[in-house]
Design a protein around this motif. Structure first.
Motif, PDB file in Angstrom:
ATOM      1  N   THR A  45      51.007  77.841   8.957  1.00 28.48           N
ATOM      2  CA  THR A  45      50.675  76.959  10.099  1.00 28.48           C
ATOM      3  C   THR A  45      51.838  76.287  10.710  1.00 28.48           C
ATOM      4  O   THR A  45      53.104  76.281   9.958  1.00 28.48           O
ATOM      5  CB  THR A  45      49.774  75.738   9.866  1.00 28.48           C
ATOM      6  N   GLN A  66      52.579  73.377  11.302  1.00 28.91           N
ATOM      7  CA  GLN A  66      52.901  72.197  10.494  1.00 28.91           C
ATOM      8  C   GLN A  66      53.214  72.446   9.126  1.00 28.91           C
ATOM      9  O   GLN A  66      54.028  71.674   8.808  1.00 28.91           O
ATOM     10  CB  GLN A  66      51.236  71.475  10.078  1.00 28.91           C
ATOM     11  N   TYR A  67      52.957  73.601   8.421  1.00 29.45           N
ATOM     12  CA  TYR A  67      53.569  73.892   7.171  1.00 29.45           C
ATOM     13  C   TYR A  67      54.819  74.353   7.319  1.00 29.45           C
ATOM     14  O   TYR A  67      55.780  73.930   6.282  1.00 29.45           O
ATOM     15  CB  TYR A  67      52.750  75.297   6.639  1.00 29.45           C
ATOM     16  N   ASN A 116      56.167  76.958  16.713  1.00 28.17           N
ATOM     17  CA  ASN A 116      54.729  76.723  16.918  1.00 28.17           C
ATOM     18  C   ASN A 116      54.041  78.431  17.228  1.00 28.17           C
ATOM     19  O   ASN A 116      52.847  78.177  17.117  1.00 28.17           O
ATOM     20  CB  ASN A 116      54.636  76.042  18.216  1.00 28.17           C
TER      21      ASN A 116
END
Length: 324
Positions: free
Chosen positions: A126, A128-129, A154
């Protein structure tokens, strides 16, 4: 009159019996022919299944992506590795058997990480990862024609590449894949998974994992050309051949072949001719190479007349390679 009537009835009965036997014979013969044709069709299908499905790639394979991990090399850690990925309507090495029907497919790509605790082994990431693990600078760019997409930040996946492979002729699509140098400097941090999925077809998807890898630069430039097919069987048992040109440094490669023995696939010829500075004629291809851009080229030849040639003959006189 009654006697004649009975005789006529007996005659009609005999005719009906004979006709019934004749019709049964025709039905039996037709059924046997249909059965025989069916068996022949089954044998044909079995042979076709044995030689492979007419949907393949030089980097992607059927099965799980975890079982098909391939490296893209570069010899300079400041540069990112690149590769040319093909999707074709024939089994690799069997260019004489293109698909008899049109193949529509979707090519998807996503960034993945290695997780040994999972069944898949390679799982999607993701945004975020990436941010949490300082992987924001990793990018993977895939180009087909005028379409170019970049994964990273993103954007961690894309499934917008749609391809169509024409029936009854050799047909391939070529994708240019470019990984940032971060894939080389941190080779176990992130990977690129690519999958090509046929649409409305019984053909199997093909998939694979691409990783960056640093190859030590030789003291001098060195490029080689060789067949990559298994050498357990004689060349005359093959319908086609896979030929890999790979190396480090830069210079000019020349591939020549005996057109009475083999010929190059149209897709391979066109792909090489798209390289700036490449020249080609009947039986010869000459093209500049630079491992900082691309370190491997996959060519495919199909058999014209291979009889008693050995694998040594194949790489000595049937197909020859020089580098300058």
């Amino acid at each position: 009159m009654e006697k004649d009537s009975k005789h006529g009835k007996r005659h009609s009965l005999i005719v009906m019996i004979v006709m019934s036997v004749f019709v049964c014979a025709i039905v039996w013969a037709s059924s046997y022919a249909a059965y025989t044709n069916s068996r022949n069709a089954q044998r044909t299908i079995a042979v076709y299944d044995k030689i492979g499905e007419p949907f393949s790639s030089n980097y992607l394979e059927r099965g799980y992506s975890r079982d098909n991990v391939k490296s893209i090399f570069v010899n300079n850690p400041a540069l990112g590795p690149s590769a040319l990925l093909t999707v074709s309507n024939y089994a690799q090495g069997l260019q004489i058997n293109p698909s008899q029907t049109v193949i529509n497919y979707v090519l998807s790509a996503r960034l993945v990480r290695y997780d040994p605790s999972t069944v898949e082994k390679y799982v999607p990431v993701t945004p975020q990862y990436l941010s949490d693990n300082s992987l924001d600078d990793f990018t993977a760019t895939i180009i087909k024609g005028e379409t170019s997409i970049t994964l990273g930040g993103n954007t961690v996946s894309y499934n917008g590449f749609a391809g169509t492979l024409a029936p009854n002729v050799l047909s391939s699509d070529t994708y240019s894949v470019h990984l940032s140098n971060h894939f080389v400097n941190r080779p176990d941090a992130l990977f690129l998974e690519i999958t090509a999925t046929p649409q409305g077809s019984t053909l199997s998807p093909i998939t694979g994992i691409l990783k960056g890898e640093l190859r030590a630069q030789d003291a001098s430039n060195r490029w080689t050309g060789a067949f990559s097919d298994a050498k357990l069987s004689l060349p005359n048992t093959y319908d086609g051949f896979n030929y890999i040109v790979t190396g480090t440094g830069q210079g000019v490669c020349t591939v020549t072949w005996d057109t009475t023995k083999v010929d190059i696939s149209d897709e391979s010829f066109i792909a090489i001719m798209e390289i700036s500075g490449a020249t080609g004629s009947n039986g010869t291809l000459t093209f500049p190479v630079n491992s900082n851009d691309v370190m491997r080229y996959d060519l495919q030849f199909y058999k014209v007349n291979i009889t008693s040639e050995t694998w040594f003959d194949m790489e000595d006189s049937v197909v020859a390679f020089t580098f300058a």
